[in-house]
Enzyme design. Structure first.
Site, PDB file in Angstrom:
ATOM      1  N   GLY A  35      55.842  29.329  24.663  1.00  0.00           N
ATOM      2  CA  GLY A  35      55.377  30.146  23.542  1.00  0.00           C
ATOM      3  C   GLY A  35      54.137  29.563  22.911  1.00  0.00           C
ATOM      4  O   GLY A  35      53.744  28.436  23.225  1.00  0.00           O
ATOM      5  N   PRO A  36      53.535  30.324  22.005  1.00  0.00           N
ATOM      6  CA  PRO A  36      52.299  29.854  21.350  1.00  0.00           C
ATOM      7  C   PRO A  36      52.559  28.606  20.514  1.00  0.00           C
ATOM      8  O   PRO A  36      53.716  28.321  20.188  1.00  0.00           O
ATOM      9  CB  PRO A  36      51.894  31.029  20.453  1.00  0.00           C
ATOM     10  CG  PRO A  36      52.779  32.152  20.814  1.00  0.00           C
ATOM     11  CD  PRO A  36      53.973  31.624  21.509  1.00  0.00           C
ATOM     12  N   THR A  76      55.410  27.684  17.085  1.00  0.00           N
ATOM     13  CA  THR A  76      56.500  28.649  16.953  1.00  0.00           C
ATOM     14  C   THR A  76      57.850  27.972  16.876  1.00  0.00           C
ATOM     15  O   THR A  76      58.875  28.625  16.870  1.00  0.00           O
ATOM     16  CB  THR A  76      56.504  29.632  18.131  1.00  0.00           C
ATOM     17  OG1 THR A  76      56.278  28.904  19.326  1.00  0.00           O
ATOM     18  CG2 THR A  76      55.435  30.680  17.961  1.00  0.00           C
ATOM     19  N   GLY A  77      57.851  26.655  16.869  1.00  0.00           N
ATOM     20  CA  GLY A  77      59.119  25.953  16.670  1.00  0.00           C
ATOM     21  C   GLY A  77      59.785  25.469  17.946  1.00  0.00           C
ATOM     22  O   GLY A  77      61.004  25.309  17.976  1.00  0.00           O
ATOM     23  N   HIS A 118      29.994  46.654   0.607  1.00  0.00           N
ATOM     24  CA  HIS A 118      30.488  46.406   1.956  1.00  0.00           C
ATOM     25  C   HIS A 118      32.023  46.465   1.991  1.00  0.00           C
ATOM     26  O   HIS A 118      32.612  47.168   2.820  1.00  0.00           O
ATOM     27  CB  HIS A 118      29.987  45.018   2.412  1.00  0.00           C
ATOM     28  CG  HIS A 118      30.352  44.652   3.816  1.00  0.00           C
ATOM     29  ND1 HIS A 118      29.444  44.663   4.851  1.00  0.00           N
ATOM     30  CD2 HIS A 118      31.531  44.264   4.364  1.00  0.00           C
ATOM     31  CE1 HIS A 118      30.045  44.289   5.973  1.00  0.00           C
ATOM     32  NE2 HIS A 118      31.307  44.031   5.700  1.00  0.00           N
ATOM     33  N   GLU A 119      32.639  45.769   1.057  1.00  0.00           N
ATOM     34  CA  GLU A 119      34.113  45.725   1.061  1.00  0.00           C
ATOM     35  C   GLU A 119      34.707  47.086   0.709  1.00  0.00           C
ATOM     36  O   GLU A 119      35.684  47.512   1.315  1.00  0.00           O
ATOM     37  CB  GLU A 119      34.634  44.659   0.089  1.00  0.00           C
ATOM     38  CG  GLU A 119      34.279  43.222   0.465  1.00  0.00           C
ATOM     39  CD  GLU A 119      34.601  42.869   1.896  1.00  0.00           C
ATOM     40  OE1 GLU A 119      35.585  43.408   2.446  1.00  0.00           O
ATOM     41  OE2 GLU A 119      33.862  42.061   2.498  1.00  0.00           O
ATOM     42  N   HIS A 124      34.739  49.285   3.712  1.00  0.00           N
ATOM     43  CA  HIS A 124      35.921  49.081   4.566  1.00  0.00           C
ATOM     44  C   HIS A 124      37.131  49.811   3.992  1.00  0.00           C
ATOM     45  O   HIS A 124      37.813  50.562   4.682  1.00  0.00           O
ATOM     46  CB  HIS A 124      36.296  47.592   4.621  1.00  0.00           C
ATOM     47  CG  HIS A 124      35.398  46.754   5.492  1.00  0.00           C
ATOM     48  ND1 HIS A 124      35.125  47.077   6.792  1.00  0.00           N
ATOM     49  CD2 HIS A 124      34.765  45.579   5.254  1.00  0.00           C
ATOM     50  CE1 HIS A 124      34.340  46.136   7.320  1.00  0.00           C
ATOM     51  NE2 HIS A 124      34.090  45.220   6.391  1.00  0.00           N
TER      52      HIS A 124
END
Ligand code: ADP
Length: 606
Positions: free
Chosen positions: A206-207, A210-211, A428-429, A432
């Site tokens: 796993g990545p 992740t434990g 700009h924000e 979005h």
């Protein structure tokens, strides 16, 4: 890995010191030990000695005169040049002088051999060893560094971990897969009776964060057995054969402590696919891997040594490792889902003083894609913030702020931004947020801010999904791109020009558009054709194209077309809502940070 110091310099010292010692010995100690040597003196000394009555023997040796003196029972031989017609007279005046041949006395040949050969050699070796030992100490290797074939036992810490499955939030499938191992370690007879032997190893995949390590510890804790932990990189050694020796040593120790858990982190460092190529560069790693395979085959599966290994690059592992009888169990440990994230937050919040009404779900929703380790970090950041603010309990706002810290870095209150630039960032924000809000199938806006962050962001719009989303429709993907182009669209519309502030948006929009075409089958021209393979699923997910250059060019065209149409859509949306755009931007400029609720109130106001 620590760098080994070149031993050349100490060796040079060693030679110099020994040479010096030998020279001193030769000049000072040996002559007296080696018997009487002839010392040259001047004629006056001879006369003085003669007058004092010390001279016992005299003889002529060519041009020179050799004479022996005796003082307090000790004899010395001297030589002197002479040119004295009265010498015969003088000698005659003395009694007790003999005129025989003077032979300088030598010690026994054995003693002189020992003194000239054996002694210096012993000295050499002695000093050499002393320096060697000091060198090892300086290199940090301890007394074992040069003992080939014996690994440093301190690497394996056979500790009771004190962790249980309750410490691991979420990851129910992984826990279930591992609980069989726990049961086996509890009652091996149950399995032996029926003749079953448990898998010798399980691979946690796993990545990062992740434990996986946590799970391995929890297995040891649940089974209440010792836990040996070592990282794959610790096997990679300077000298060929040392890694293999460490593996042997590890298994020997584990066998002695059985039942126990051996955990090898980052197993991909030694377990990489062996390939034929390469000029001998990988000998060490291959030997280590071979040794690991041999040991795994060799030990008795019923004895109770279970090997857990973790990796985030399963695709690079040597297939031999995954064969039955080795790491034949593969336990996926994925990034937590919404419920999983909430559970991880709660587990870590247990150790922290929290206000009673914390909404963990909201935090979990805002942290889609975060790993367990990041969530643990968020809780800790929140606790630190509470302390900084002088409170003794963590509040919801602490958690929310720390989510942003983990996502975007700390606030940069000191950053000086000109009013004009601030205005651009605000538009700009809002661009979005407005594009997101005016599209269906778009995650609601949660927060908009124009406070700069240490990550370099001048502001951002946070969108939070209502629930867990696993699938994404084509429309949603396209809307996402449109939202990302919304910032630039607002700049164009309001200021007639644009800034460099959209670089991150561009990157993300392109990534989504590209994966739509190459991997998700959402393109016009390529139907369900796969055009890319992911190289590393868990680490960044770099992809490589698997198509002809002509197709690659067509892919580029289509990606461009997608982004262009999304951009056009964004501009249209903003054009149709210009009044709101100005009103919201002015509000944001004044407040600097606004919530999704405030945003929606203004947007929906008549
Ligand atoms: P990995 O080995 O997968 O890289 P770790 O096991 O070292 O990750 O996890 C690092 C830390 O993150 C753990 O010590 C723990 O505090 C936290 N963590 C990760 N996943 C979880 C989880 N599922 N439940 C609770 N804590 C977790």
């Amino acid at each position: 890995m620590h760098e080994e110091k070149s031993p050349r310099k100490p060796l040079l010292y060693y030679y110099c010191i020994t040479l010096l010692v030998l020279m001193l010995l030769n000049a000072l100690v040996f002559p007296s030990l080696m018997g009487n040597r002839v010392t040259p003196v001047d004629y006056n000394t001879f006369l003085n000695e003669l007058d004092a009555g010390h001279v016992t023997q005299v003889t002529q040796d060519g041009e020179e005169l050799l004479f022996v003196t005796e003082v307090d029972g000790k004899e010395h031989i001297y030589s002197t040049a002479w040119d004295d017609p009265d010498l015969t007279e003088r000698l005659r005046a003395q009694e007790n002088i003999s005129f025989g041949k003077i032979v300088p006395k030598e010690n026994s040949p054995l003693l002189s051999f020992i003194l000239t050969w054996i002694f210096p050699m012993i000295l050499f070796i002695g000093i050499g060893q002393l320096l060697m030992r000091q060198m090892q100490k300086r290199m940090g290797g301890g007394p074992n560094a040069m003992t080939f074939g014996k690994a440093n036992a301190k690497i394996y810490v056979a500790a009771q971990t004190g962790k249980t499955f309750a410490d691991v939030a979420g990851e129910d499938e992984a826990k279930e897969a591992l609980s069989e191992i726990v049961d086996f370690l509890h009652n091996p007879e149950k399995y032996a009776r029926i003749g079953a032997s448990l898998p010798k190893g399980a691979l946690l995949v796993g990545p990062p964060g992740t434990g996986k390590t946590l799970l391995a510890k929890a297995v040891a804790g649940e089974a209440n057995v010792p836990f040996f932990s070592i990282s794959g990189s610790e096997f990679v050694e300077m000298f060929v054969g040392m890694g293999a020796a460490k593996v042997r040593d590890l298994f020997k120790q584990a066998n002695e402590k059985a039942p126990c858990i051996v955990f090898i982190d980052e197993i991909d460092t030694i377990g990489k696919k062996r390939d034929g190529g390469g000029v001998g560069g990988n000998d060490e790693r291959e030997q280590t891997l071979n040794q690991l395979l041999t040991e795994m085959d060799g030990f008795d599966g019923r004895k109770g040594v279970v090997i857990l290994a973790a990796t985030n690059r399963p695709e690079s592992l040597d297939p031999a490792l995954l064969r039955p009888g080795r790491f034949d169990r593969r336990v996926p440990v994925e990034l937590p889902d919404l419920a999983g994230r909430e559970a991880v937050l709660k587990v870590h919040a247990k150790d922290v003083q929290m206000e009673p009404d914390i909404d963990f779900n909201a935090i979990a929703r805002a942290t889609s894609g975060a790993s367990g380790a990041e969530l643990a970090n968020i809780v800790n950041e929140a606790a630190l913030r509470a302390v900084r603010m002088g409170r003794d309990k963590v509040s919801q706002s602490d958690l929310e702020e720390s989510v942003e810290v983990v996502i975007a870095g700390y606030q940069r209150k000191s950053a000086v931004i000109s009013p004009k630039e601030k205005e651009i960032v605000a538009y700009h924000e809002i661009g979005h947020a407005l594009v997101a809000a005016k599209q269906t199938n778009s995650a609601p806006v949660h927060k908009i801010t124009i406070i700069p962050r240490t990550s370099g962001a001048l502001g951002y719009t946070m969108q939070v999904e209502e629930g867990e989303k696993v699938l994404m429709t084509r429309e949603e993907a396209f809307n996402k791109i449109a939202t990302l182009t919304g910032g630039r669209a607002a700049e164009e519309l309001v200021f007639g020009t644009f800034t460099s502030g959209a670089s991150n948006d561009i990157e993300q929009a392109t990534r989504i558009a590209r994966s739509m075409v190459t991997r998700l089958g959402m393109s016009k021209n390529f139907d369900m054709m796969g055009l890319e393979t992911i190289q590393n699923q868990y680490l960044g997910g770099d992809a490589s194209l698997t198509c002809s250059p002509e197709t690659a060019a067509k892919i580029d065209d289509e990606v461009l077309e997608l982004i262009k149409s999304a951009h056009t859509k964004a501009i249209e949306i903003l054009q149709n809502n210009q009044a709101k755009l100005h009103e919201l931007a002015a509000y944001l400029l004044e407040k600097e940070t606004i919530t999704g609720e405030e945003f929606m109130n203004i947007l929906e106001k008549e």
